[in-house]
Design a protein around this motif. Structure first.
Motif, PDB file in Angstrom:
ATOM      1  N   ALA A 121      48.755  22.583  14.651  1.00 60.60           N
ATOM      2  CA  ALA A 121      49.187  23.526  15.699  1.00 60.60           C
ATOM      3  C   ALA A 121      48.298  24.767  15.729  1.00 60.60           C
ATOM      4  O   ALA A 121      47.991  25.297  16.797  1.00 60.60           O
ATOM      5  N   ALA A 122      47.871  25.219  14.562  1.00 63.71           N
ATOM      6  CA  ALA A 122      47.145  26.493  14.495  1.00 63.71           C
ATOM      7  C   ALA A 122      45.665  26.357  14.824  1.00 63.71           C
ATOM      8  O   ALA A 122      45.050  27.303  15.308  1.00 63.71           O
ATOM      9  N   MET A 123      45.106  25.182  14.586  1.00 63.03           N
ATOM     10  CA  MET A 123      43.661  25.049  14.797  1.00 63.03           C
ATOM     11  C   MET A 123      43.292  25.015  16.271  1.00 63.03           C
ATOM     12  O   MET A 123      42.212  25.409  16.664  1.00 63.03           O
ATOM     13  N   THR A 124      44.203  24.530  17.109  1.00 56.89           N
ATOM     14  CA  THR A 124      43.902  24.488  18.544  1.00 56.89           C
ATOM     15  C   THR A 124      45.050  25.124  19.339  1.00 56.89           C
ATOM     16  O   THR A 124      45.819  24.435  20.004  1.00 56.89           O
ATOM     17  N   PRO A 125      45.184  26.454  19.249  1.00 58.75           N
ATOM     18  CA  PRO A 125      46.288  27.110  19.975  1.00 58.75           C
ATOM     19  C   PRO A 125      45.983  27.138  21.473  1.00 58.75           C
ATOM     20  O   PRO A 125      45.043  27.793  21.903  1.00 58.75           O
ATOM     21  N   THR A 126      46.764  26.417  22.261  1.00 58.78           N
ATOM     22  CA  THR A 126      46.444  26.309  23.688  1.00 58.78           C
ATOM     23  C   THR A 126      47.320  27.231  24.546  1.00 58.78           C
ATOM     24  O   THR A 126      46.828  27.849  25.477  1.00 58.78           O
ATOM     25  N   SER A 127      48.620  27.361  24.218  1.00 62.33           N
ATOM     26  CA  SER A 127      49.498  28.182  25.062  1.00 62.33           C
ATOM     27  C   SER A 127      49.300  29.662  24.749  1.00 62.33           C
ATOM     28  O   SER A 127      48.718  30.041  23.725  1.00 62.33           O
ATOM     29  N   ARG A 131      48.451  31.399  21.091  1.00 66.55           N
ATOM     30  CA  ARG A 131      47.283  32.274  20.866  1.00 66.55           C
ATOM     31  C   ARG A 131      47.710  33.657  20.380  1.00 66.55           C
ATOM     32  O   ARG A 131      46.958  34.356  19.710  1.00 66.55           O
ATOM     33  N   TYR A 132      48.961  34.056  20.726  1.00 67.67           N
ATOM     34  CA  TYR A 132      49.490  35.340  20.248  1.00 67.67           C
ATOM     35  C   TYR A 132      49.763  35.261  18.745  1.00 67.67           C
ATOM     36  O   TYR A 132      49.451  36.160  17.989  1.00 67.67           O
ATOM     37  N   ARG A 133      50.315  34.132  18.299  1.00 70.93           N
ATOM     38  CA  ARG A 133      50.752  34.062  16.900  1.00 70.93           C
ATOM     39  C   ARG A 133      49.639  33.575  15.966  1.00 70.93           C
ATOM     40  O   ARG A 133      49.595  33.976  14.814  1.00 70.93           O
ATOM     41  N   TYR A 134      48.788  32.652  16.463  1.00 73.15           N
ATOM     42  CA  TYR A 134      47.714  32.112  15.623  1.00 73.15           C
ATOM     43  C   TYR A 134      46.409  32.793  15.995  1.00 73.15           C
ATOM     44  O   TYR A 134      45.921  32.631  17.115  1.00 73.15           O
ATOM     45  N   ARG A 135      45.834  33.544  15.043  1.00 75.81           N
ATOM     46  CA  ARG A 135      44.596  34.277  15.318  1.00 75.81           C
ATOM     47  C   ARG A 135      43.468  33.560  14.585  1.00 75.81           C
ATOM     48  O   ARG A 135      43.313  33.715  13.361  1.00 75.81           O
ATOM     49  N   THR A 136      42.709  32.766  15.322  1.00 74.22           N
ATOM     50  CA  THR A 136      41.716  31.902  14.669  1.00 74.22           C
ATOM     51  C   THR A 136      40.649  32.713  13.916  1.00 74.22           C
ATOM     52  O   THR A 136      40.033  32.202  12.990  1.00 74.22           O
ATOM     53  N   CYS A 137      40.474  33.995  14.302  1.00 77.75           N
ATOM     54  CA  CYS A 137      39.507  34.823  13.564  1.00 77.75           C
ATOM     55  C   CYS A 137      39.941  34.997  12.104  1.00 77.75           C
ATOM     56  O   CYS A 137      39.109  35.306  11.238  1.00 77.75           O
ATOM     57  N   GLN A 138      41.217  34.792  11.802  1.00 80.64           N
ATOM     58  CA  GLN A 138      41.688  34.983  10.422  1.00 80.64           C
ATOM     59  C   GLN A 138      41.238  33.856   9.485  1.00 80.64           C
ATOM     60  O   GLN A 138      41.341  33.994   8.272  1.00 80.64           O
ATOM     61  N   TRP A 139      40.771  32.747  10.062  1.00 83.84           N
ATOM     62  CA  TRP A 139      40.241  31.691   9.168  1.00 83.84           C
ATOM     63  C   TRP A 139      38.839  31.254   9.602  1.00 83.84           C
ATOM     64  O   TRP A 139      38.421  30.122   9.365  1.00 83.84           O
TER      65      TRP A 139
END
Ligand SMILES: [Zn+2]
Length: 267
Positions: A121-127, A131-139
């Motif tokens: 769910a976190a690697m490809t946040p589409t909605s 995108r609000y809850r999963y911040r891909t910059c953090q990993w």
């Protein structure tokens, strides 16, 4: 532990005025094991403190008002205990929401353990919500992920993952899905009893009170809106109440954000 001043006052904390900020915390757990230090959840990290709007988003910074103090990050607290960041060999995340995963980048050498569904769910946040809850910059530093699926093992009636790679059998994943797709609790067998870090399975201690569960209205609403499966989330709260009812002496449960549960550990 990190502090937040969440908008909503009494509707969130259950006391004070409507216009005050409600104090919440981010409660991480550090476990000393034969496999090195194990950190359960990371809270916000040094880079979140340095670049809050870019890393966390302006909406979150306004609504949750995190205390932007580097001394409150897990890495600084661990260093104050006399350890180095490299002593943290493993991190277990209850889920990858921004207030739980921000510190991952402070421990780039650690292996990061989580449920497969959470990773997906976190690697490809589409909605928008994802995108609000999963911040891909953090990993962005590409941690070494170790992903698990549940395979029928049991712990006090809950499904669990009993043997994690490189970790002692005293630490288990106890899936508590609903807040996110792969949200999990983390159980730690201490000498005489178990600790269960329940993450965001509930926010307010009264929610797992075995007889008359309660929660301030605003906090109940936040949880409902944040849940990917509210029916499952509420079902898990009922199972946690049952655990309190039947095994209060054997298991101590705490959540990620309740400030009084955190203070209880300081006594
Ligand atoms: Zn949270």
């Amino acid at each position: 532990m990190q502090r937040f001043g969440v908008i909503g006052g009494r509707l969130v904390s259950g006391h004070g005025s409507l216009f005050q900020r409600a104090p919440l915390v981010s409660h991480c757990l550090l476990v000393e094991t034969i496999s090195g230090l194990v950190l359960v959840d990371t809270g916000l990290g040094l880079q979140d403190i340095e670049h809050p709007r870019r890393r966390l988003g302006s909406g979150f910074v306004f609504l949750a008002q995190p205390h932007l103090d580097p001394d409150e990050t897990a890495v600084r607290q661990i260093e104050r205990l006399g350890f180095s960041r490299n002593d943290v060999r493993h991190i277990i995340v209850t889920h990858l929401d921004l207030d739980h995963a921000g510190g991952l980048s402070d421990f780039p050498a650690a292996r990061v353990h989580l449920l497969e569904e959470e990773y997906a769910a976190a690697m490809t946040p589409t909605s928008f919500t994802a995108r609000y809850r999963y911040r891909t910059c953090q990993w962005q530093h590409e941690p070494s992920w170790v992903r698990y699926q549940v395979q029928g093992e049991r712990w006090f009636g809950f499904e669990c993952v009993r043997q994690m790679e490189g970790l002692p059998p005293e630490i288990l994943l106890v899936p508590l899905k609903g807040h996110t797709h792969g949200h999990t609790g983390v159980a730690v067998n201490t000498k005489n009893s178990w600790l269960l870090h329940a993450g965001d399975a509930y926010y307010y201690r009264g929610e797992i009170a075995p007889n008359k569960p309660c929660c301030p209205l605003g906090l109940a609403l936040v949880q409902r809106l944040g849940a990917v499966d509210n029916w499952m989330r509420r079902g898990n709260q009922e199972r946690l109440r049952q655990l309190v009812r039947e095994h209060n002496q054997q298991v101590r449960i705490f959540s990620a954000h309740d400030p009084l549960e955190f203070e209880d550990f300081l006594r």
